[in-house]
Design a protein around this motif. Sequence first.
Motif, PDB file in Angstrom:
ATOM      1  N   PRO A  27       0.818  -1.225   0.000  1.00 54.54           N
ATOM      2  CA  PRO A  27       0.000   0.000   0.000  1.00 54.54           C
ATOM      3  C   PRO A  27       0.845   1.265   0.000  1.00 54.54           C
ATOM      4  O   PRO A  27       0.452   2.277  -0.595  1.00 54.54           O
ATOM      5  N   ALA A  28       1.999   1.215   0.662  1.00 55.17           N
ATOM      6  CA  ALA A  28       2.880   2.386   0.686  1.00 55.17           C
ATOM      7  C   ALA A  28       3.353   2.723  -0.714  1.00 55.17           C
ATOM      8  O   ALA A  28       3.369   3.897  -1.122  1.00 55.17           O
ATOM      9  N   LYS A  29       3.750   1.705  -1.459  1.00 53.15           N
ATOM     10  CA  LYS A  29       4.218   1.919  -2.821  1.00 53.15           C
ATOM     11  C   LYS A  29       3.095   2.430  -3.715  1.00 53.15           C
ATOM     12  O   LYS A  29       3.308   3.318  -4.560  1.00 53.15           O
ATOM     13  N   GLU A  30       1.897   1.907  -3.536  1.00 50.68           N
ATOM     14  CA  GLU A  30       0.757   2.352  -4.335  1.00 50.68           C
ATOM     15  C   GLU A  30       0.441   3.822  -4.106  1.00 50.68           C
ATOM     16  O   GLU A  30      -0.078   4.502  -4.995  1.00 50.68           O
ATOM     17  N   LEU A  31       0.799   4.308  -2.919  1.00 45.93           N
ATOM     18  CA  LEU A  31       0.589   5.720  -2.599  1.00 45.93           C
ATOM     19  C   LEU A  31       1.727   6.607  -3.083  1.00 45.93           C
ATOM     20  O   LEU A  31       1.645   7.823  -2.991  1.00 45.93           O
ATOM     21  N   GLY A  32       2.799   5.985  -3.576  1.00 43.44           N
ATOM     22  CA  GLY A  32       3.911   6.745  -4.129  1.00 43.44           C
ATOM     23  C   GLY A  32       5.146   6.807  -3.258  1.00 43.44           C
ATOM     24  O   GLY A  32       6.113   7.503  -3.599  1.00 43.44           O
ATOM     25  N   MET A  33       5.152   6.101  -2.137  1.00 44.07           N
ATOM     26  CA  MET A  33       6.311   6.132  -1.249  1.00 44.07           C
ATOM     27  C   MET A  33       7.469   5.323  -1.812  1.00 44.07           C
ATOM     28  O   MET A  33       7.273   4.346  -2.538  1.00 44.07           O
ATOM     29  N   THR A  34       8.686   5.730  -1.471  1.00 42.27           N
ATOM     30  CA  THR A  34       9.861   4.894  -1.688  1.00 42.27           C
ATOM     31  C   THR A  34       9.869   3.847  -0.579  1.00 42.27           C
ATOM     32  O   THR A  34       9.676   4.187   0.593  1.00 42.27           O
ATOM     33  N   THR A  35      10.065   2.585  -0.926  1.00 39.48           N
ATOM     34  CA  THR A  35       9.926   1.515   0.057  1.00 39.48           C
ATOM     35  C   THR A  35      11.244   0.793   0.292  1.00 39.48           C
ATOM     36  O   THR A  35      12.002   0.518  -0.640  1.00 39.48           O
ATOM     37  N   VAL A  36      11.492   0.476   1.560  1.00 40.50           N
ATOM     38  CA  VAL A  36      12.691  -0.250   1.964  1.00 40.50           C
ATOM     39  C   VAL A  36      12.252  -1.423   2.826  1.00 40.50           C
ATOM     40  O   VAL A  36      11.627  -1.232   3.876  1.00 40.50           O
ATOM     41  N   TRP A  37      12.582  -2.640   2.380  1.00 41.24           N
ATOM     42  CA  TRP A  37      12.227  -3.843   3.132  1.00 41.24           C
ATOM     43  C   TRP A  37      13.425  -4.336   3.923  1.00 41.24           C
ATOM     44  O   TRP A  37      14.490  -4.592   3.355  1.00 41.24           O
ATOM     45  N   VAL A  38      13.250  -4.467   5.237  1.00 40.66           N
ATOM     46  CA  VAL A  38      14.269  -5.067   6.088  1.00 40.66           C
ATOM     47  C   VAL A  38      14.002  -6.573   6.114  1.00 40.66           C
ATOM     48  O   VAL A  38      13.073  -7.037   6.779  1.00 40.66           O
ATOM     49  N   ASN A  39      14.798  -7.315   5.382  1.00 37.60           N
ATOM     50  CA  ASN A  39      14.634  -8.764   5.292  1.00 37.60           C
ATOM     51  C   ASN A  39      15.339  -9.404   6.483  1.00 37.60           C
ATOM     52  O   ASN A  39      16.561  -9.525   6.509  1.00 37.60           O
ATOM     53  N   THR A  40      14.560  -9.825   7.469  1.00 36.48           N
ATOM     54  CA  THR A  40      15.127 -10.429   8.674  1.00 36.48           C
ATOM     55  C   THR A  40      15.300 -11.936   8.542  1.00 36.48           C
ATOM     56  O   THR A  40      15.783 -12.582   9.470  1.00 36.48           O
ATOM     57  N   GLY A  41      14.881 -12.489   7.387  1.00 34.94           N
ATOM     58  CA  GLY A  41      14.985 -13.923   7.179  1.00 34.94           C
ATOM     59  C   GLY A  41      13.807 -14.709   7.714  1.00 34.94           C
ATOM     60  O   GLY A  41      13.791 -15.940   7.637  1.00 34.94           O
ATOM     61  N   SER A  42      12.797 -14.018   8.229  1.00 33.30           N
ATOM     62  CA  SER A  42      11.643 -14.718   8.790  1.00 33.30           C
ATOM     63  C   SER A  42      10.615 -15.038   7.713  1.00 33.30           C
ATOM     64  O   SER A  42      10.457 -14.308   6.733  1.00 33.30           O
ATOM     65  N   GLU A  43       9.908 -16.131   7.923  1.00 33.02           N
ATOM     66  CA  GLU A  43       8.849 -16.532   6.988  1.00 33.02           C
ATOM     67  C   GLU A  43       7.733 -15.503   6.969  1.00 33.02           C
ATOM     68  O   GLU A  43       7.216 -15.131   5.911  1.00 33.02           O
ATOM     69  N   TRP A  44       7.348 -15.011   8.149  1.00 32.94           N
ATOM     70  CA  TRP A  44       6.259 -14.047   8.217  1.00 32.94           C
ATOM     71  C   TRP A  44       6.644 -12.738   7.543  1.00 32.94           C
ATOM     72  O   TRP A  44       5.826 -12.111   6.875  1.00 32.94           O
ATOM     73  N   GLY A  45       7.899 -12.329   7.711  1.00 34.93           N
ATOM     74  CA  GLY A  45       8.325 -11.079   7.104  1.00 34.93           C
ATOM     75  C   GLY A  45       8.304 -11.116   5.593  1.00 34.93           C
ATOM     76  O   GLY A  45       8.038 -10.110   4.945  1.00 34.93           O
ATOM     77  N   ALA A  46       8.582 -12.277   5.027  1.00 34.56           N
ATOM     78  CA  ALA A  46       8.643 -12.416   3.572  1.00 34.56           C
ATOM     79  C   ALA A  46       7.296 -12.761   2.950  1.00 34.56           C
ATOM     80  O   ALA A  46       7.182 -12.799   1.719  1.00 34.56           O
ATOM     81  N   ARG A  47       6.293 -13.007   3.761  1.00 34.13           N
ATOM     82  CA  ARG A  47       4.990 -13.407   3.222  1.00 34.13           C
ATOM     83  C   ARG A  47       4.447 -12.343   2.270  1.00 34.13           C
ATOM     84  O   ARG A  47       4.480 -11.150   2.566  1.00 34.13           O
ATOM     85  N   ASP A  48       3.960 -12.794   1.129  1.00 36.40           N
ATOM     86  CA  ASP A  48       3.376 -11.914   0.101  1.00 36.40           C
ATOM     87  C   ASP A  48       4.374 -10.907  -0.454  1.00 36.40           C
ATOM     88  O   ASP A  48       3.998  -9.837  -0.937  1.00 36.40           O
ATOM     89  N   HIS A  49       5.654 -11.250  -0.403  1.00 34.33           N
ATOM     90  CA  HIS A  49       6.704 -10.388  -0.963  1.00 34.33           C
ATOM     91  C   HIS A  49       6.480 -10.185  -2.458  1.00 34.33           C
ATOM     92  O   HIS A  49       6.063 -11.095  -3.173  1.00 34.33           O
ATOM     93  N   GLY A  50       6.752  -8.976  -2.931  1.00 31.41           N
ATOM     94  CA  GLY A  50       6.647  -8.698  -4.352  1.00 31.41           C
ATOM     95  C   GLY A  50       7.661  -7.656  -4.778  1.00 31.41           C
ATOM     96  O   GLY A  50       7.694  -6.555  -4.209  1.00 31.41           O
ATOM     97  N   SER A  51       8.500  -7.988  -5.726  1.00 26.00           N
ATOM     98  CA  SER A  51       9.546  -7.062  -6.146  1.00 26.00           C
ATOM     99  C   SER A  51       8.978  -5.793  -6.766  1.00 26.00           C
ATOM    100  O   SER A  51       9.647  -4.753  -6.792  1.00 26.00           O
ATOM    101  N   GLU A  52       7.739  -5.858  -7.243  1.00 24.28           N
ATOM    102  CA  GLU A  52       7.153  -4.695  -7.897  1.00 24.28           C
ATOM    103  C   GLU A  52       6.834  -3.565  -6.916  1.00 24.28           C
ATOM    104  O   GLU A  52       6.638  -2.416  -7.326  1.00 24.28           O
ATOM    105  N   PHE A  53       6.774  -3.863  -5.630  1.00 21.43           N
ATOM    106  CA  PHE A  53       6.478  -2.797  -4.673  1.00 21.43           C
ATOM    107  C   PHE A  53       7.590  -2.602  -3.633  1.00 21.43           C
ATOM    108  O   PHE A  53       7.413  -1.858  -2.675  1.00 21.43           O
ATOM    109  N   ILE A  54       8.722  -3.250  -3.831  1.00 19.81           N
ATOM    110  CA  ILE A  54       9.858  -3.070  -2.940  1.00 19.81           C
ATOM    111  C   ILE A  54      11.001  -2.442  -3.729  1.00 19.81           C
ATOM    112  O   ILE A  54      11.527  -3.040  -4.664  1.00 19.81           O
TER     113      ILE A  54
END
Length: 227
Positions: free
Chosen positions: A177-204
């Motif tokens: 949603p942040a990317k859809e609003l025009g924000m620059t997005t930064v994902w902190v990949n902690t290696g967790s399954e929950w953190g990576a859920r629904d990951h998409g390169s198009e919005f990161i």
Amino acid sequence: MTPKLTHIDHWIFDLDNVLYPAECDLFALIDVKMGEYVSKLLDVDQQEARIVQKRYFHDHGTTLAGLMHHHGTDPHDFLDAVHDIDMSRLQPSTTLRAAISALPGEKLVFTNGDRAYAERVLENRGLGGIFDHVHDVLACDLVPKPEKAAYHSLIGTTGINPERSLFVEDMARNLRPAKELGMTTVWVNTGSEWGARDHGSEFIDHEITDLESWVTDPKIDKETGPL
């Protein structure tokens, strides 16, 4: 994905596993408290409580949202109970404090927790008093990220321009949603399954593993965001 560079006026940070290292694992303590809360509320054993807890988290964004939807849970009672944890795992970071303080423009915290908990975390991390605004789940009328209403609440309350904002978050799905609003997005990949859920390169726009290393990197342009 290479983002369009723009001047960053608003630096927005998620709280948990972002403003402190994921290795501190505060959520493990909160997780135990949530399991106890669900077990008592529904009168089920710990195993069944955990199944319900994780299903609500997945389906509703937070366990609290699921409990409110299905059981009419008092949010203040829940938040007080699950955030009553020992903060001794956190260590102050003068380096991170200096780096965030030096960022040009507003600094904000955007969390699915509540303000009382956020302020305890910030104080124990040595980050108290450096953020211009803490936008918590109560300010969002208990609508959590990644629901779009939470982001509109942040924007409406603070008046930030999303196209001149950068958002750092460890839950990949919360960046869409942040990317859809025009924000620059930064994902902190902690290696967790929950953190990576629904990951998409198009919005990161950018993927990192540690906030402190990233925000103190001299290659990062503090005017336009990361290159």
